[in-house]
Design a protein around this motif. Structure first.
Motif, mmCIF file in Angstrom:
data_model
loop_
_atom_site.group_PDB
_atom_site.id
_atom_site.type_symbol
_atom_site.label_atom_id
_atom_site.label_comp_id
_atom_site.label_asym_id
_atom_site.label_seq_id
_atom_site.Cartn_x
_atom_site.Cartn_y
_atom_site.Cartn_z
ATOM 1 N N VAL A 53 -15.603 28.108 -4.661
ATOM 2 C CA VAL A 53 -14.884 26.866 -4.907
ATOM 3 C C VAL A 53 -15.707 26.046 -5.891
ATOM 4 O O VAL A 53 -16.930 25.988 -5.784
ATOM 5 N N ARG A 54 -15.032 25.420 -6.865
ATOM 6 C CA ARG A 54 -15.761 24.627 -7.855
ATOM 7 C C ARG A 54 -15.083 23.299 -8.101
ATOM 8 O O ARG A 54 -13.870 23.174 -7.950
ATOM 9 N N PHE A 55 -15.902 22.316 -8.455
ATOM 10 C CA PHE A 55 -15.442 20.986 -8.831
ATOM 11 C C PHE A 55 -16.252 20.542 -10.034
ATOM 12 O O PHE A 55 -17.342 21.069 -10.303
ATOM 13 N N PHE A 56 -15.731 19.545 -10.739
ATOM 14 C CA PHE A 56 -16.389 19.013 -11.919
ATOM 15 C C PHE A 56 -16.512 17.504 -11.765
ATOM 16 O O PHE A 56 -15.633 16.861 -11.211
ATOM 17 N N VAL A 57 -17.611 16.957 -12.268
ATOM 18 C CA VAL A 57 -17.870 15.528 -12.151
ATOM 19 C C VAL A 57 -18.099 14.940 -13.532
ATOM 20 O O VAL A 57 -18.845 15.501 -14.339
ATOM 21 N N THR A 58 -17.441 13.822 -13.791
ATOM 22 C CA THR A 58 -17.696 13.051 -15.003
ATOM 23 C C THR A 58 -18.125 11.654 -14.573
ATOM 24 O O THR A 58 -17.690 11.146 -13.545
ATOM 25 N N GLN A 97 -16.615 10.581 -11.078
ATOM 26 C CA GLN A 97 -15.259 10.990 -10.714
ATOM 27 C C GLN A 97 -15.275 12.497 -10.510
ATOM 28 O O GLN A 97 -15.755 13.240 -11.370
ATOM 29 N N ILE A 98 -14.729 12.940 -9.395
ATOM 30 C CA ILE A 98 -14.707 14.364 -9.068
ATOM 31 C C ILE A 98 -13.343 14.923 -9.442
ATOM 32 O O ILE A 98 -12.315 14.372 -9.066
ATOM 33 N N HIS A 99 -13.357 16.043 -10.173
ATOM 34 C CA HIS A 99 -12.129 16.691 -10.638
ATOM 35 C C HIS A 99 -12.073 18.116 -10.092
ATOM 36 O O HIS A 99 -13.094 18.789 -9.979
ATOM 37 N N SER A 100 -10.870 18.583 -9.817
ATOM 38 C CA SER A 100 -10.715 19.960 -9.341
ATOM 39 C C SER A 100 -10.708 20.966 -10.485
ATOM 40 O O SER A 100 -10.863 22.163 -10.266
ATOM 41 N N SER A 101 -10.531 20.490 -11.726
ATOM 42 C CA SER A 101 -10.627 21.361 -12.895
ATOM 43 C C SER A 101 -11.355 20.599 -13.992
ATOM 44 O O SER A 101 -11.476 19.381 -13.942
#
Length: 107
Positions: A53-58, A97-101
């Protein structure tokens, strides 16, 4: 006597090797044994692993992190998000901010 209930985040452990920066560590949850690896996308390439499972943060224009579980085995997605949130606070990324993609402007 008044009792108040405090809502605080769990404590996790962070491991960082000598060759990594603090934004490239591994978050460990001692209770579930779940591990989440952090990758600084501005400094390193990120190749997603199958079955994880992966998430991306900006956070602003300069910080982009990828997070990927290591040995994901039906852990709750909420636990992974809590670990990422905790790590962002640890790094001082209050506006994270956490993003699913991966957001389009970073692709």
């Amino acid at each position: 006597m008044q009792v108040t209930k405090a809502n605080c985040m769990s404590n996790y452990l962070i491991s960082i090797s000598k060759n990594e920066t603090s934004s490239d560590g591994v978050i460990h949850d001692p209770k579930s044994k779940l591990k989440v690896k952090a990758f600084d996308l501005l400094r390193a390439r990120f190749k997603p692993s199958q079955g994880e499972v992966r998430f991306f943060v900006t956070a602003g224009d300069e910080t982009t992190l990828a997070f990927e579980t290591q040995g994901y085995n039906k852990h709750r997605q909420l636990l992974v998000l809590q670990m990422i949130s905790w790590y962002c606070i640890y790094l001082g990324l209050i506006e994270a901010q956490i993003h699913s993609s991966l957001p389009v402007h970073f692709s």
